[in-house]
Design an enzyme around this catalytic site. Structure first.
Site, mmCIF file in Angstrom:
data_model
loop_
_atom_site.group_PDB
_atom_site.id
_atom_site.type_symbol
_atom_site.label_atom_id
_atom_site.label_comp_id
_atom_site.label_asym_id
_atom_site.label_seq_id
_atom_site.Cartn_x
_atom_site.Cartn_y
_atom_site.Cartn_z
ATOM 1 N N HIS A 43 19.303 41.879 -46.075
ATOM 2 C CA HIS A 43 18.901 40.607 -45.945
ATOM 3 C C HIS A 43 19.067 40.299 -44.485
ATOM 4 C CE1 HIS A 43 18.376 36.452 -47.698
ATOM 5 N NE2 HIS A 43 18.028 36.345 -46.313
ATOM 6 N N HIS A 50 17.194 38.637 -40.609
ATOM 7 C CA HIS A 50 16.026 37.967 -39.886
ATOM 8 C C HIS A 50 16.147 38.501 -38.507
ATOM 9 C CE1 HIS A 50 15.668 35.021 -43.048
ATOM 10 N NE2 HIS A 50 16.932 35.244 -43.289
ATOM 11 N N LEU A 51 14.690 39.189 -38.199
ATOM 12 C CA LEU A 51 14.586 39.879 -36.803
ATOM 13 C C LEU A 51 13.624 38.939 -36.129
ATOM 14 C CD1 LEU A 51 14.234 43.630 -37.752
ATOM 15 C CD2 LEU A 51 16.203 42.198 -36.969
ATOM 16 N N ASN A 59 9.654 35.642 -43.376
ATOM 17 C CA ASN A 59 9.319 34.183 -42.890
ATOM 18 C C ASN A 59 9.440 34.233 -40.981
ATOM 19 O OD1 ASN A 59 12.180 34.664 -42.802
ATOM 20 N ND2 ASN A 59 12.765 32.728 -42.977
ATOM 21 N N HIS A 76 14.850 33.653 -52.728
ATOM 22 C CA HIS A 76 15.598 32.476 -52.196
ATOM 23 C C HIS A 76 15.499 31.344 -53.336
ATOM 24 C CE1 HIS A 76 16.491 29.766 -48.747
ATOM 25 N NE2 HIS A 76 16.237 28.790 -49.853
ATOM 26 N N ASP A 116 22.565 38.078 -43.829
ATOM 27 C CA ASP A 116 21.658 37.027 -43.698
ATOM 28 C C ASP A 116 21.673 36.520 -42.255
ATOM 29 O OD1 ASP A 116 19.519 35.024 -44.146
ATOM 30 O OD2 ASP A 116 21.122 33.524 -45.238
ATOM 31 N N PHE A 128 19.053 25.942 -39.841
ATOM 32 C CA PHE A 128 20.066 26.645 -40.751
ATOM 33 C C PHE A 128 20.228 27.829 -40.343
ATOM 34 C CE2 PHE A 128 18.396 23.385 -43.945
ATOM 35 C CZ PHE A 128 19.554 23.140 -44.218
#
EC number: 3.5.2.3
Length: 435
Positions: free
Chosen positions: A63, A65-66, A97, A182, A309, A327
């Site tokens: 999990h 985020h790149l 996302n 999520h 995350d 966030f």
């Protein structure tokens, strides 16, 4: 050329004692494993002296985020994978996302192509459940799987419509693919930045209640039971969610779950009165009771794996304050040292337990070939220095993000070398290997 890693320490699952062994890497795989008393023939081989260092399978983070495509000011595949390598991660799964959302085969392929040419660790892309993550229309699951997606998620938002989620699960099941959720009921969280608890009350802030997460967890476990899909719960943070996952597992539902380091070591009572937005993440930091529930759930297997995350943002965005800032915090470069210092050094967990939750367990849950050090396995590994204490300094991070609540913390368990498919991609001494 083959490589011998000599005199490395190995965690022993049956005791706290460490064993010394030699490991040979050849053709991108683990080729041989010898006891300390053996004398390996290193003729014509590269030699890495690992004396005093722990050798582990490379960490697996399911999990992250790149941010690329679309948010390259926060992170890129290049910078994110370098940060992952520095943190000892050799396989990472990136969330969809982005902008555009990873909801079409060409975007999946873009991420995979960028990871191949600019990344330094293995990147596994998730694809969105719904187009543009709007919850209105399912994506083409079959085409996305064919393009290389490893699962489906609208991470960043919850799928609000139960029928939409049930349809998604049935389709994913027909393709033997997991749904990763999520869990968040939008009607309970609008305008809130922190959990409903001591900190929100003290500062007069609207709080995010525990039930906003647990309502979706309970709903989706029932839908998973009905469809038979592998259902995986993202970033569990509440006692209520833990209770529901445990119940689901007890009646045979194919549900797995993950937890983040920050939800294991911090609560809302730790947030400073300065309202520093580096303490703002989603799910938010919960109460001490929730923290303990998540720790116990991980220990007993109700929660299966640890993820970061990793969610980088620019300093300008995080400077907007607790109510207006986005966030998320970064996590690659602090994850293992945090958990090793908090739980292994204090004696609550064995070293082997922590390593399994970051290596072999995520490999098992998501059916990956990595996560082990045995002949024939991919030579994805990390060397760790368990003895030297070091302070967390965000200015030394390889991620573009500096958004961490752990700045200044003194921790043990820092990576010193990361290898992917037999190639050293990062060392503490020389940094990223660009070759």
């Amino acid at each position: 050329m083959a490589t011998w890693i000599l005199n490395a320490l190995f965690a022993n699952g049956s005791s706290d004692a460490l064993e010394t062994k030699h490991l040979k890497v050849q053709d991108g795989k683990v080729a041989e494993l010898l006891d300390a008393g053996a004398s390996p023939d290193t003729t014509g081989c590269e030699v890495i002296d690992a004396t005093g260092k722990l050798l582990s399978p490379g960490f697996i983070d399911m999990h992250v985020h790149l941010r690329e495509p679309g948010f390259e000011h926060k992170e890129t595949i290049a910078s994110g994978t370098r940060s992952a390598a520095k943190g000892g991660f050799t396989t990472i799964a990136c969330m969809p996302n982005t902008r555009p959302v990873i909801d079409a085969p060409e975007t999946v392929k873009l991420v995979l192509d960028k990871a191949e040419t600019e990344g330094v660790v293995k990147v596994l892309p998730y694809a969105a459940i719904t187009k543009n993550e709007l919850g209105r229309e399912l994506t083409d699951f079959a085409a996305l799987k064919e393009a290389g997606a490893i699962g489906f998620t609208d991470d960043g938002v919850g799928v609000q419509n139960a029928q939409m989620m049930k349809n998604a699960m049935a389709l994913a099941k027909s393709l033997d693919m997991p749904v990763i959720a999520h869990c968040e009921d939008d009607t309970l969280v609008v305008g809130a930045a922190v959990t409903e608890g001591a900190f929100s009350r003290k500062h007069g802030l609207k709080g995010i209640p525990n039930e906003s997460e647990a309502i979706h967890v309970g709903r989706d476990i029932l839908l998973s039971e009905a469809t038979g899909v592998h259902y995986h719960v993202c970033h569990v943070s509440t006692e209520q969610s833990v209770r529901l996952i445990k119940l689901g597992k007890s009646v045979g539902v194919n549900v797995t779950a993950e937890v983040c380091p920050h939800h294991l070591v911090l609560s809302d009572e730790d947030i400073p009165d300065s309202m520093d937005a580096n303490w703002k993440m989603n799910p938010p930091l919960r109460t001490p009771r929730d923290v303990e529930a998540c720790i116990k759930a991980l220990e007993e297997g109700t929660i299966d794996i640890i993820v970061t995350d990793h969610a980088p943002h620019s300093a300008e965005e995080k400077a907007k304050g607790m109510e207006r800032a986005p966030f998320g915090i970064v996590g690659f470069e602090t994850a293992f040292p945090l958990l090793y210092t908090k739980f292994v050094k204090t004696g609550r967990w064995t070293l082997d337990f922590l390593l399994r939750r970051m290596t072999s367990d995520p490999a098992r849950v998501f059916r990956l070939p990595s996560g082990k050090l045995e002949p024939g396995a991919p030579a994805d590994l990390v060397l760790l220095d368990l003895e030297n204490e070091r302070e967390v300094n965000p200015e030394t991070f390889l991620t573009k993000g500096r958004n961490t609540p752990f700045a200044g913390w003194k921790l043990y368990g820092w990576p010193t070398l990361t290898m992917v498919d037999g190639r050293v991609v990062w060392t503490e001494e020389n940094g990223i290997n660009q070759a």
